[in-house]
Design a protein around this motif. Structure first.
Motif, PDB file in Angstrom:
ATOM      1  N   ARG A  28       0.699  -1.242   0.063  1.00  0.00           N
ATOM      2  CA  ARG A  28       0.031  -0.047   0.120  1.00  0.00           C
ATOM      3  C   ARG A  28       0.888   1.185   0.093  1.00  0.00           C
ATOM      4  NH1 ARG A  28      -4.915   0.503   3.727  1.00  0.00           N
ATOM      5  NH2 ARG A  28      -5.285   2.304   2.402  1.00  0.00           N
ATOM      6  N   ILE A  29       1.813   1.339   0.707  1.00  0.00           N
ATOM      7  CA  ILE A  29       2.769   2.533   0.831  1.00  0.00           C
ATOM      8  C   ILE A  29       3.641   2.695  -0.334  1.00  0.00           C
ATOM      9  CG2 ILE A  29       5.096   3.372   1.899  1.00  0.00           C
ATOM     10  CD1 ILE A  29       3.821   2.231   4.683  1.00  0.00           C
ATOM     11  N   LEU A  30       4.035   1.512  -1.094  1.00  0.00           N
ATOM     12  CA  LEU A  30       4.708   1.707  -2.367  1.00  0.00           C
ATOM     13  C   LEU A  30       3.729   2.201  -3.454  1.00  0.00           C
ATOM     14  CD1 LEU A  30       7.415   1.115  -3.720  1.00  0.00           C
ATOM     15  CD2 LEU A  30       6.637  -1.114  -4.302  1.00  0.00           C
ATOM     16  N   ALA A  31       2.405   1.601  -3.426  1.00  0.00           N
ATOM     17  CA  ALA A  31       1.345   2.233  -4.222  1.00  0.00           C
ATOM     18  C   ALA A  31       1.234   3.674  -4.031  1.00  0.00           C
ATOM     19  CB  ALA A  31       0.227   1.485  -4.206  1.00  0.00           C
ATOM     20  N   GLU A  32       1.082   4.082  -2.985  1.00  0.00           N
ATOM     21  CA  GLU A  32       0.949   5.491  -2.592  1.00  0.00           C
ATOM     22  C   GLU A  32       2.033   6.563  -3.041  1.00  0.00           C
ATOM     23  OE1 GLU A  32      -1.706   6.984  -1.205  1.00  0.00           O
ATOM     24  OE2 GLU A  32      -2.866   5.485  -0.886  1.00  0.00           O
ATOM     25  N   ILE A  33       3.307   5.749  -2.956  1.00  0.00           N
ATOM     26  CA  ILE A  33       4.379   6.644  -3.396  1.00  0.00           C
ATOM     27  C   ILE A  33       4.433   6.779  -4.875  1.00  0.00           C
ATOM     28  CG2 ILE A  33       6.898   6.724  -3.383  1.00  0.00           C
ATOM     29  CD1 ILE A  33       7.084   5.120  -1.089  1.00  0.00           C
ATOM     30  N   ALA A  34       4.246   5.905  -5.428  1.00  0.00           N
ATOM     31  CA  ALA A  34       4.015   5.919  -7.109  1.00  0.00           C
ATOM     32  C   ALA A  34       3.060   6.688  -7.179  1.00  0.00           C
ATOM     33  CB  ALA A  34       3.764   4.329  -7.672  1.00  0.00           C
ATOM     34  N   GLU A  35       1.846   7.117  -6.768  1.00  0.00           N
ATOM     35  CA  GLU A  35       0.794   7.839  -6.969  1.00  0.00           C
ATOM     36  C   GLU A  35       1.241   9.358  -6.815  1.00  0.00           C
ATOM     37  OE1 GLU A  35      -4.087   8.394  -6.344  1.00  0.00           O
ATOM     38  OE2 GLU A  35      -2.896   6.913  -5.420  1.00  0.00           O
ATOM     39  N   ARG A  36       1.631   9.500  -5.809  1.00  0.00           N
ATOM     40  CA  ARG A  36       2.275  10.849  -5.377  1.00  0.00           C
ATOM     41  C   ARG A  36       3.474  11.227  -5.668  1.00  0.00           C
ATOM     42  NH1 ARG A  36      -1.435  11.677  -0.745  1.00  0.00           N
ATOM     43  NH2 ARG A  36      -2.229   9.923  -0.199  1.00  0.00           N
ATOM     44  N   GLN A  37       4.683  10.523  -6.482  1.00  0.00           N
ATOM     45  CA  GLN A  37       5.808  10.832  -6.721  1.00  0.00           C
ATOM     46  C   GLN A  37       5.836  12.033  -7.701  1.00  0.00           C
ATOM     47  OE1 GLN A  37       7.789   7.383  -8.377  1.00  0.00           O
ATOM     48  NE2 GLN A  37       6.643   7.487 -10.129  1.00  0.00           N
ATOM     49  N   ALA A  42       6.926  14.506  -5.010  1.00  0.00           N
ATOM     50  CA  ALA A  42       6.886  14.958  -3.807  1.00  0.00           C
ATOM     51  C   ALA A  42       5.982  14.121  -2.808  1.00  0.00           C
ATOM     52  CB  ALA A  42       6.146  16.402  -3.851  1.00  0.00           C
ATOM     53  N   VAL A  43       6.532  13.613  -2.118  1.00  0.00           N
ATOM     54  CA  VAL A  43       5.778  12.485  -1.244  1.00  0.00           C
ATOM     55  C   VAL A  43       5.551  12.964   0.442  1.00  0.00           C
ATOM     56  CG1 VAL A  43       5.944  10.217   0.015  1.00  0.00           C
ATOM     57  CG2 VAL A  43       6.697  10.487  -2.491  1.00  0.00           C
ATOM     58  N   SER A  44       4.457  13.330   0.949  1.00  0.00           N
ATOM     59  CA  SER A  44       3.876  13.362   1.958  1.00  0.00           C
ATOM     60  C   SER A  44       3.797  12.193   2.944  1.00  0.00           C
ATOM     61  CB  SER A  44       2.840  14.405   2.358  1.00  0.00           C
ATOM     62  OG  SER A  44       2.384  14.598   3.611  1.00  0.00           O
ATOM     63  N   GLN A  45       4.726  11.991   3.927  1.00  0.00           N
ATOM     64  CA  GLN A  45       4.459  10.926   4.756  1.00  0.00           C
ATOM     65  C   GLN A  45       3.409  10.949   5.761  1.00  0.00           C
ATOM     66  OE1 GLN A  45       8.292   9.840   6.571  1.00  0.00           O
ATOM     67  NE2 GLN A  45       9.604   9.930   4.861  1.00  0.00           N
ATOM     68  N   GLY A  46       2.834  12.016   5.982  1.00  0.00           N
ATOM     69  CA  GLY A  46       1.642  12.256   6.657  1.00  0.00           C
ATOM     70  C   GLY A  46       0.418  11.774   6.092  1.00  0.00           C
ATOM     71  N   GLU A  47       0.414  12.371   4.678  1.00  0.00           N
ATOM     72  CA  GLU A  47      -0.592  11.979   3.983  1.00  0.00           C
ATOM     73  C   GLU A  47      -0.658  10.106   3.611  1.00  0.00           C
ATOM     74  OE1 GLU A  47      -0.463  14.012   0.283  1.00  0.00           O
ATOM     75  OE2 GLU A  47      -0.924  15.941   1.297  1.00  0.00           O
ATOM     76  N   ILE A  48       0.451   9.764   3.426  1.00  0.00           N
ATOM     77  CA  ILE A  48       0.392   8.478   3.271  1.00  0.00           C
ATOM     78  C   ILE A  48      -0.013   7.591   4.473  1.00  0.00           C
ATOM     79  CG2 ILE A  48       1.995   6.600   2.852  1.00  0.00           C
ATOM     80  CD1 ILE A  48       3.539   8.185   0.853  1.00  0.00           C
ATOM     81  N   ALA A  49       0.681   8.127   5.614  1.00  0.00           N
ATOM     82  CA  ALA A  49       0.154   7.668   6.926  1.00  0.00           C
ATOM     83  C   ALA A  49      -1.533   7.486   7.148  1.00  0.00           C
ATOM     84  CB  ALA A  49       0.671   8.439   8.069  1.00  0.00           C
ATOM     85  N   GLU A  50      -1.907   8.671   6.829  1.00  0.00           N
ATOM     86  CA  GLU A  50      -3.510   8.759   6.902  1.00  0.00           C
ATOM     87  C   GLU A  50      -4.290   7.803   5.756  1.00  0.00           C
ATOM     88  OE1 GLU A  50      -7.017  12.296   6.579  1.00  0.00           O
ATOM     89  OE2 GLU A  50      -4.778  12.859   6.560  1.00  0.00           O
ATOM     90  N   ALA A  51      -3.579   7.527   4.706  1.00  0.00           N
ATOM     91  CA  ALA A  51      -4.352   7.129   3.765  1.00  0.00           C
ATOM     92  C   ALA A  51      -4.198   5.495   3.949  1.00  0.00           C
ATOM     93  CB  ALA A  51      -3.899   7.370   2.497  1.00  0.00           C
ATOM     94  N   VAL A  52      -3.170   5.089   4.776  1.00  0.00           N
ATOM     95  CA  VAL A  52      -2.906   3.691   4.781  1.00  0.00           C
ATOM     96  C   VAL A  52      -3.311   3.263   6.254  1.00  0.00           C
ATOM     97  CG1 VAL A  52      -1.053   1.798   5.157  1.00  0.00           C
ATOM     98  CG2 VAL A  52      -1.023   3.733   3.282  1.00  0.00           C
ATOM     99  N   GLY A  53      -3.301   3.992   7.130  1.00  0.00           N
ATOM    100  CA  GLY A  53      -3.998   3.984   8.604  1.00  0.00           C
ATOM    101  C   GLY A  53      -2.723   3.378   9.339  1.00  0.00           C
TER     102      GLY A  53
END
Length: 259
Positions: free
Chosen positions: A15-24, A26-37
Motif C-alpha cells: 500500500r505504501i509503495l502504491a501511494e508513493i507511485a501515485e504521489r511521486q 513530492a511525497v508527504s509521509q503524513g498523507e500516506i500515513a492517513e491513507a494507509v492507517g
C-alpha cells in the motif's frame, strides 16, 4: 499466492509503495500515513526499508520515486492478488449459484452428486464419495446436462501446462522450414491444440493435427490450462507475441519453443 495475503507487513509495504507511485516525486509521509492507517513514524520506517531494498530511490528531502524494480514488484503482487480475487469470484462465490454439469449416470433432482473435472468439463456422478459435492436441481439421463447447486469442497485439479510452438512465417519458409515430425509429436502430447496464424494452421493440417480453434488462441489455451488441460499453441513468430501477452495477462506459466 500474494505475499500481501500472507502477512500484514507485506500488505502495508504494498500500500505504501502504491501511494508513493501515485504521489511521486513530492511525497508527504503524513498523507500516506492517513491513507494507509499507520503512524508517520511507521511510514518513515517502511520507506527506509523500501529504499534499502532498491524498490524506491530518494531524490532529496521528501522526494522519492519508485524504481523499475519497485514497479515490477508491484505488478507481481497486484497480479497475484488479482488471481486470488478471480479464484474467489469464479470458484468460491459461484458456489452459491447453479452451474451445469454432465451427468455420468441417471440423476434425479434433489440428489447429492460428486463433482469432478474431465476434459475440462464439469461432471456429476450420483453419490457423495468425492472431495467436492453438490445437489442436482434437475433430472438428467446419463450423458445429459444437469443443473447443480449447493457446492461444497474443492474439486481436485492440477493446472495444465501451456507450450507455444513457434514456426517460421511464410516469408521465411513457413511450415516447410519446420521439423514437422517433432512438431506433430509435441502436439500429440497435448490435450488441446490451438493455432495462431495461417502458417500454424497449414502445419497442423499437414500432420493431421486436430486444431480446436484459431481464434483467440492465447485466451483459449489459458482457459484450458485453468481447467487442468495441457495445451499447445502453434504460432508463427509474427503472431506469437499476442499469444504470450494473453497468457501473461491470465497469469499462466508457459514455455516457448523456437523454430
Amino acid at each position: 499466492m500474494s505475499g500481501a495475503l500472507e502477512d500484514k507487513r507485506t500488505a502495508t509495504r504494498l500500500r505504501i509503495l502504491a501511494e508513493i507511485a501515485e504521489r511521486q516525486p513530492a511525497v508527504s509521509q503524513g498523507e500516506i500515513a492517513e491513507a494507509v492507517g499507520v503512524t508517520s513514524q511507521a511510514v518513515s520506517e517502511y520507506i527506509r526499508g523500501l529504499v534499502e531494498d532498491e524498490l524506491v530511490e530518494k531524490e532529496g528531502r521528501s522526494r522519492y520515486r519508485v524504481t523499475k524494480e519497485g514497479v515490477d514488484w508491484l505488478f507481481r503482487e497486484v497480479r497475484a492478488l488479482q488471481r486470488f480475487a478471480d479464484h474467489v469470484t469464479d470458484d468460491v462465490l459461484e458456489s452459491v449459484n447453479e452451474d451445469a454439469a454432465i451427468a455420468t449416470d441417471d440423476v434425479s433432482s434433489g440428489e447429492t452428486v460428486t463433482l469432478s473435472l474431465r476434459d475440462g468439463l464439469l461432471h456429476a456422478e450420483p453419490g457423495e464419495d468425492g472431495p467436492a459435492v453438490g445437489v442436482a436441481t434437475t433430472d438428467a439421463e446419463a450423458g445429459g446436462d444437469v443443473s447443480v447447486t449447493g457446492f461444497e469442497g474443492v474439486i481436485e485439479m492440477e493446472p495444465g501446462a501451456v507450450s507455444v510452438l513457434q514456426i517460421h512465417p511464410a516469408r521465411l519458409g513457413g511450415s516447410s522450414e519446420t521439423d514437422l515430425d517433432a512438431f506433430a509429436e509435441r502436439c500429440a502430447e497435448a490435450d488441446i491444440v490451438v493455432a495462431s496464424g495461417v502458417e500454424a494452421v497449414v502445419a497442423c493440417r499437414k500432420e493431421d493435427v486436430e486444431v480446436a480453434t484459431w481464434f483467440a488462441p492465447g485466451e483459449v489455451a489459458a482457459d484450458a490450462a485453468a481447467r487442468g488441460l495441457d495445451a499447445v499453441v502453434v504460432a508463427s513468430t509474427d503472431t506469437s507475441g499476442r499469444v504470450t501477452d494473453a497468457l501473461r495477462d491470465a497469469g499462466v506459466v508457459f514455455e516457448v519453443t523456437e523454430p
